[in-house]
Design a protein around this motif. Structure first.
Motif: not given
Lengths: 197, 366
Positions: A24-48
């Motif tokens: 699952s960790a690999q699947r999630l990681a590859f999914h994150i790589l394919r996500m749009r940049d600002d979506d990834v940024r939003r996820l990172a901000i939400a986490l912190t």
């Protein structure tokens, strides 16, 4: 397969999460790589942001943004009844009923020596502190598992001598369920705790 | 109690179960003889019936090991008469075992217990007489769980609380001892352990005269006695003292340490009995269990006899055979040679020949 270092690091961090295995960790990681940049940024901000701005309510120990959570600071809630739950998400389940007007207390787990969880690891001392104020009833709403039942027993042993009524959620037949397909344990306890009509 | 019509298997299909690829049989209401060379799948056939009855494989085998090599899922299904209901168990690699009653999945595999009562008897049961006390407790637990679902529930909770208390004892040995953490787990052990002992004790009291008269028929003149021996009288007191348990790091009192004493001629059959006495006592005990199940269910349970003839002499063989016939319920019996069975039983049997996972219905009586 050898992954590029940042990717390997991402997978390693995801793998530390509960319920996430190597696959699952690999699947999630590859999914994150394919996500749009600002979506990834939003996820990172939400986490912190979640981690930095949330804390435990001083009273009920649930997760909140303020010092004291919305329920504990609501003057319409009756503080003489405390419903004790294992996890913050259990509050949401009871709240959806729109029936309970008291307050809550979150233990953050159940007694489970096999997982190294003893009374010290739970928010039990905080609960006892709250009982110094006028509390009439403690409703124990832990899951009907061996650990949930034993935690309830443990709390009852502590609280009853203080002159506070301790109650436990009933176990019984699921409403709308069929007797023929009920699990044996539920049917047994429904029979044991039957009541007069 | 008035006798009800016995529940029996009228059709059974095995799909990728053990060495069976796909096989359907139509057992007779009476005695079914399953014959074949060793390692052809005779016991697997009985195991399939036992799985439908208890939701578990024999001898604690792992579910994944019962899936035929190369397959990903095994399925055992049966039609039960007289109600015509359908029972099925599915074992799949990487997912939970499923038990279905009329195509509806039950919450837990053990919830199937009571729908197809069986009593299983194999040559390994000799261990009840010869083995460690744990084998006799295992005997009590398996049989009682089949007869009283409440027993299984007490046992499940007791065992979990015991595991948790043992974990506390280990932690105490490593230096973190919180006496108050013990009490709630001990409360659970006392509540459910006391029930376990009461049910075992009552059952042994009931079994004793029945087993005694069975034993009398097999070995006239030799006294037979079952005694349930609790490890201590007061479980609450024993648990709360904790001293020995803390030193050993494990729980030394409670029903998981009790013993079922089997005596023949006033002596413990385990230590002092001859091989013959040990066999006779196990057969007597099992015949009493059969009687008990019949009493509780109101009809004879399906009797599964796995290769019980090879070790027995003529006298014990015919006692078992006449018990099997007199019950009037359905019987499944495995053997390597139909000749072992004897004329009386053979005449009333339906015979299936098993060869490498295929079951042929044998038309001619031998």
């Amino acid at each position: 397969m050898v992954f590029a270092k940042p990717l390997a690091e991402l997978i390693a961090q995801l793998e530390r999460l509960p319920g996430v295995g190597p696959k699952s960790a690999q699947r999630l990681a590859f999914h994150i790589l394919r996500m749009r940049d600002d979506d990834v940024r939003r996820l990172a901000i939400a986490l912190t942001h979640a981690k930095e701005s949330l804390r435990l309510c001083q009273q009920c120990q649930s997760v909140t943004e303020a010092e004291v959570c919305e329920i504990c600071s609501d003057p319409r809630r009756n503080p003489v009844q405390i419903c004790v739950v294992a996890e913050p998400r259990d509050i949401a389940a009871v709240e959806r009923l729109n029936e309970f007007k008291g307050t809550y207390h979150v233990l953050h787990g159940l007694l489970n020596p096999l997982e190294n969880v003893g009374p010290e690891q739970l928010k039990i001392r905080e609960l006892l502190t709250r009982l110094r104020d006028t509390v009439e009833e403690v409703i124990i709403a832990t899951n009907p598992t061996v650990e949930g039942d034993t935690t309830a027993l443990y709390l009852a042993r502590l609280i009853k001598p203080l002159g506070v009524t301790v109650t436990r959620l009933a176990h019984g037949m699921p409403v709308g369920g069929e007797l023929d397909y009920a699990d044996t344990a539920t049917l047994l306890s429904a029979l044991e705790y039957r009541r007069e009509l | 109690m008035t006798e009800r019509e016995p529940i029996r298997v009228s059709e059974m299909t095995l799909h990728d179960f053990r060495n069976y690829e796909s096989e359907t049989i139509h057992p007779a209401p009476g005695v079914n003889l399953i014959c074949g060379e060793n390692a052809q799948g005779k016991t697997n056939c009985l195991e399939a019936i036992s799985l439908l009855s208890t939701g578990r494989l024999l001898r604690g085998s792992k579910d994944s090991l019962a899936i035929r090599h190369g397959a990903t899922q095994a399925r055992v299904s049966a039609t039960l008469n007289p109600m015509g209901s359908a029972l099925a168990v599915q074992l799949a690699l990487g997912s939970r075992k499923k038990v279905l009653v009329n195509s509806v999945s039950l919450p837990r595999a053990s919830d199937v217990i009571g729908r197809l009562p069986t009593i299983c008897f194999s040559s390994q049961d000799l261990g009840i007489a010869t083995g460690e006390p744990s084998e006799r407790r295992h005997f009590l637990d398996t049989e009682l769980a089949q007869i009283y679902p409440a027993y299984l529930r007490h046992l499940t909770i007791y065992r979990r609380a015991l595991e948790q208390r043992n974990a506390l004892l280990k932690q105490a040995q490593e230096g973190s001892f919180y006496p108050e953490a013990f009490e709630a787990w001990e409360d659970q052990m006392v509540e459910h352990g006391t029930e376990i002992r009461r049910i075992r004790q009552d059952w042994i009291t009931w079994l004793n005269p029945v087993a005694q008269s069975a034993h009398q028929r097999l070995a006239p003149g030799e006294g037979f006695l079952l005694t349930y021996e609790p490890r201590e009288q007061d479980l609450a007191l024993a648990l709360s003292s904790r001293r020995e348990d803390l030193a050993r790091g494990t729980t030394t009192c409670g029903p998981h340490r009790d013993e079922l004493l089997i005596e023949v001629g006033g002596k413990a059959v385990r230590t002092f009995g001859s091989q013959g006495q040990q066999r006779t006592s196990v057969i007597s005990l099992k015949l009493a269990v059969l009687e008990s199940a019949r009493e509780v269910f109101g009809f004879p349970p399906v009797l599964l006899l796995d290769d019980v003839f090879s070790d027995l002499d003529q006298n014990r063989r015919s006692a078992l055979v006449s018990a099997a016939l007199n019950e009037g319920g359905q019987v499944f019996l495995t053997c390597t040679e139909p000749g072992q069975v004897g004329g009386e039983l053979l005449r009333s049997s339906t015979i299936f020949l098993v060869q490498s996972g295929r079951m042929g219905h044998h038309e001619a009586t031998l």
